[in-house]
Design a protein around this motif. Structure first.
Motif, PDB file in Angstrom:
ATOM      1  N   LEU A 166     -10.397  15.359  -0.201  1.00 55.99           N
ATOM      2  CA  LEU A 166      -9.667  14.137   0.141  1.00 55.99           C
ATOM      3  C   LEU A 166      -8.729  14.343   1.330  1.00 55.99           C
ATOM      4  N   VAL A 167      -8.262  15.570   1.513  1.00 60.61           N
ATOM      5  CA  VAL A 167      -7.342  15.873   2.620  1.00 60.61           C
ATOM      6  C   VAL A 167      -7.976  16.798   3.651  1.00 60.61           C
ATOM      7  N   GLY A 168      -9.279  17.024   3.562  1.00 59.66           N
ATOM      8  CA  GLY A 168      -9.989  17.815   4.556  1.00 59.66           C
ATOM      9  C   GLY A 168      -9.945  19.315   4.334  1.00 59.66           C
ATOM     10  N   GLU A 169      -9.733  19.760   3.126  1.00 55.30           N
ATOM     11  CA  GLU A 169      -9.707  21.190   2.792  1.00 55.30           C
ATOM     12  C   GLU A 169     -10.798  21.469   1.759  1.00 55.30           C
ATOM     13  N   MET A 184       0.828  -1.203   0.000  1.00 55.88           N
ATOM     14  CA  MET A 184       0.000   0.000   0.000  1.00 55.88           C
ATOM     15  C   MET A 184       0.862   1.253   0.000  1.00 55.88           C
ATOM     16  N   ALA A 185       0.329   2.300  -0.568  1.00 56.98           N
ATOM     17  CA  ALA A 185       1.071   3.552  -0.715  1.00 56.98           C
ATOM     18  C   ALA A 185       0.876   4.470   0.490  1.00 56.98           C
ATOM     19  N   THR A 186       1.922   5.199   0.814  1.00 58.84           N
ATOM     20  CA  THR A 186       1.881   6.230   1.848  1.00 58.84           C
ATOM     21  C   THR A 186       2.554   7.461   1.275  1.00 58.84           C
ATOM     22  N   PHE A 187       1.864   8.599   1.321  1.00 63.49           N
ATOM     23  CA  PHE A 187       2.404   9.839   0.764  1.00 63.49           C
ATOM     24  C   PHE A 187       2.457  10.919   1.823  1.00 63.49           C
ATOM     25  N   LYS A 188       3.466  11.771   1.725  1.00 63.02           N
ATOM     26  CA  LYS A 188       3.540  12.970   2.537  1.00 63.02           C
ATOM     27  C   LYS A 188       3.152  14.112   1.607  1.00 63.02           C
ATOM     28  N   LEU A 189       2.045  14.795   1.913  1.00 63.69           N
ATOM     29  CA  LEU A 189       1.567  15.889   1.082  1.00 63.69           C
ATOM     30  C   LEU A 189       2.036  17.217   1.654  1.00 63.69           C
ATOM     31  N   LYS A 227      -5.869   3.555   2.033  1.00 61.70           N
ATOM     32  CA  LYS A 227      -7.080   3.814   1.252  1.00 61.70           C
ATOM     33  C   LYS A 227      -7.210   5.285   0.861  1.00 61.70           C
ATOM     34  N   ASP A 228      -6.767   6.184   1.729  1.00 68.75           N
ATOM     35  CA  ASP A 228      -6.836   7.614   1.419  1.00 68.75           C
ATOM     36  C   ASP A 228      -5.827   8.004   0.340  1.00 68.75           C
ATOM     37  N   ALA A 229      -4.781   7.201   0.156  1.00 71.16           N
ATOM     38  CA  ALA A 229      -3.737   7.510  -0.827  1.00 71.16           C
ATOM     39  C   ALA A 229      -4.071   7.007  -2.229  1.00 71.16           C
TER      40      ALA A 229
END
Length: 136
Positions: free
Chosen positions: A41-44, A1-6, A23-25
């Motif tokens: 998707l990121v709460g903005e 699974m993917a993990t991203f730092k935005l 799942k969010d990524a």
């Protein structure tokens, strides 16, 4: 699974960092540099535009290289090359413009305004002022 730092920035220069996992990524996979998506998707509120990023070893994404693979290309200017003299060209390792699971950091631009919490700084300032008054 993917993990991203935005890293999300707005037009006033404010920047926040959020980590997106599993799942969010998934909506970010397959996007290209320059793509837009919904910021919910990121709460903005608003739209996010992907402006760049880098992979796990720090290799930058370059918008004019297609695909998600790493390639050695001959550069004279632009993303991934610093301080080249006039006429100088250097072969550098660059990743393509598509976001894959190997990408670690994604830089985004928000068309709205970010809500930055300033409470931790205010608390730190209060602590400093109380410490100064105790010393005096």
């Amino acid at each position: 699974m993917a993990t991203f730092k935005l890293n999300i920035s707005d037009k006033k220069g404010k920047t926040i960092s959020k980590e997106v996992k599993e799942k969010d990524a998934n909506p970010f996979l397959g996007l290209q540099v320059g793509s837009e998506l919904d910021a919910a998707l990121v709460g903005e509120a608003g739209k996010l535009k992907v402006t760049g990023g880098s992979d796990k070893s720090g290799v930058p994404l370059r918008p004019d290289i297609h695909g998600g693979a790493r390639k050695y290309i001959l550069l004279s200017q632009g993303v991934g090359l610093r301080n080249a003299e006039i006429g100088q060209r250097i072969r550098k390792l660059i990743r393509g413009n598509t976001i894959t699971e190997e990408v670690y950091q994604i830089n985004c631009f928000l068309d709205g305004e970010l809500k930055v919490e300033e409470k931790p700084q205010e608390e730190a300032e209060k602590k400093e002022s109380t410490e100064k008054s105790k010393k005096a």
